[in-house]
Motif scaffolding. Sequence first.
Motif, PDB file in Angstrom:
ATOM      1  N   THR A 135     110.068 -17.031 115.310  1.00 22.02           N
ATOM      2  CA  THR A 135     110.333 -18.452 115.485  1.00 22.02           C
ATOM      3  C   THR A 135     109.524 -19.044 114.322  1.00 22.02           C
ATOM      4  OG1 THR A 135     110.250 -18.336 117.905  1.00 22.02           O
ATOM      5  CG2 THR A 135     109.878 -20.378 116.892  1.00 22.02           C
ATOM      6  N   ARG A 136     110.514 -19.622 113.371  1.00 23.26           N
ATOM      7  CA  ARG A 136     109.802 -20.555 112.122  1.00 23.26           C
ATOM      8  C   ARG A 136     109.616 -21.920 112.653  1.00 23.26           C
ATOM      9  NH1 ARG A 136     113.389 -18.135 107.384  1.00 23.26           N
ATOM     10  NH2 ARG A 136     115.034 -19.104 108.405  1.00 23.26           N
ATOM     11  N   SER A 137     110.404 -22.465 113.531  1.00 21.95           N
ATOM     12  CA  SER A 137     110.315 -23.706 114.323  1.00 21.95           C
ATOM     13  C   SER A 137     111.113 -23.886 115.499  1.00 21.95           C
ATOM     14  CB  SER A 137     110.659 -24.994 113.190  1.00 21.95           C
ATOM     15  OG  SER A 137     112.118 -24.851 113.115  1.00 21.95           O
ATOM     16  N   GLN A 138     110.893 -24.936 116.367  1.00 20.02           N
ATOM     17  CA  GLN A 138     111.441 -24.931 117.508  1.00 20.02           C
ATOM     18  C   GLN A 138     113.087 -24.703 117.266  1.00 20.02           C
ATOM     19  OE1 GLN A 138     110.930 -28.435 119.759  1.00 20.02           O
ATOM     20  NE2 GLN A 138     112.545 -28.398 121.319  1.00 20.02           N
ATOM     21  N   ASP A 141     114.512 -23.097 114.642  1.00 19.62           N
ATOM     22  CA  ASP A 141     114.759 -22.219 113.657  1.00 19.62           C
ATOM     23  C   ASP A 141     114.259 -20.874 114.021  1.00 19.62           C
ATOM     24  OD1 ASP A 141     115.167 -20.824 111.378  1.00 19.62           O
ATOM     25  OD2 ASP A 141     114.217 -22.345 110.166  1.00 19.62           O
ATOM     26  N   TYR A 142     114.997 -20.060 114.699  1.00 26.82           N
ATOM     27  CA  TYR A 142     114.363 -18.687 115.256  1.00 26.82           C
ATOM     28  C   TYR A 142     115.619 -17.672 115.524  1.00 26.82           C
ATOM     29  CZ  TYR A 142     116.492 -20.533 119.720  1.00 26.82           C
ATOM     30  OH  TYR A 142     117.076 -20.985 120.665  1.00 26.82           O
ATOM     31  N   ASP A 152     104.986 -15.314 113.167  1.00 20.36           N
ATOM     32  CA  ASP A 152     106.146 -15.686 113.777  1.00 20.36           C
ATOM     33  C   ASP A 152     106.626 -15.088 114.931  1.00 20.36           C
ATOM     34  OD1 ASP A 152     106.241 -17.756 111.566  1.00 20.36           O
ATOM     35  OD2 ASP A 152     107.694 -16.477 110.556  1.00 20.36           O
TER      36      ASP A 152
END
Length: 298
Positions: free
Chosen positions: A247-250, A252-253, A173
């Motif tokens: 970054t786990r997703s756009q 969620d970071y 990530d």
Amino acid sequence: MVSGYIARRLYYGEEENYGEPASVSDVLGIVRRWSSRGELIHQDVRIGGRETYSRIPIGLNFSPTIEFLPISGKFLKYIFGSVSNSGSSPPYTHIIEFGNNLKSITVDAVRISDTVVAERAVGVLVDSADISIEADGLVTASLECRAKSVSIVSPYTDPSIVLPEKKPYRFNDMKLYINGVEYASIVSASISINNNLEEMPRRGDYISGFKLTKAEYESELELIFDNTTLLEKFLLKDTANIELRLTRSQDDYISFNLQDCLLEAEAELPFEAEVLMQTVRLYPRRITVEVKDDIERY
């Protein structure tokens, strides 16, 4: 006879006032280690002979250590001190910076078997922290804390706080940006913060509180040697802006922004087939953290 397994839990609650126990309502992450690290302060009195005439207890000190895998950026609030929350619906944004106050927490370290017992630490403050990640690993947070007091709660009613269904942050990530340009060859990273807590006078058995002093912080990166850019900045005593983003997703970071970093770079030059590596130590003027997730308030 086979002894039963002792399940372990670690819960915490934010204190309204320092050293006043709070109801636990949350978890820091996926906990790997807890120790209350108690210390008996005593004085020995001698009257001329080899043996101790009297061994007098003065009080108790506690310096808890906590190691865990973060599943959100919420724990950073208790390291830095200042949080600004924004957003009226998910995703929410949290800006975390160094503040002039730190929130204390109550921690319940629970042992669950035939009976349920908890070690309750009150007035827990983060003295220093290390956030690290290595190749193909998970982000680990290690906190060195100070606490006002520790007690045993038995029997203990387990609040059964459910761990959020979120995965820990992974090496996969992580991305590193130097002056806005991605540097892809990062192998490991760590950020170290020291709040330099100073003890206040003792009241009864316990330290009455702690004074927040200057914050010290630095970072270290291990990189595969691609070019001489960072080595040149070190030799020129130049600065750089560094962003370390998980970054786990756009939406969620966690983004660590290390601003105006002085660099100390060294590059190894093996004369066999090993990969060329370089270690870079960073001394930022300022650190801010931006977190985006589905948690409304930190």
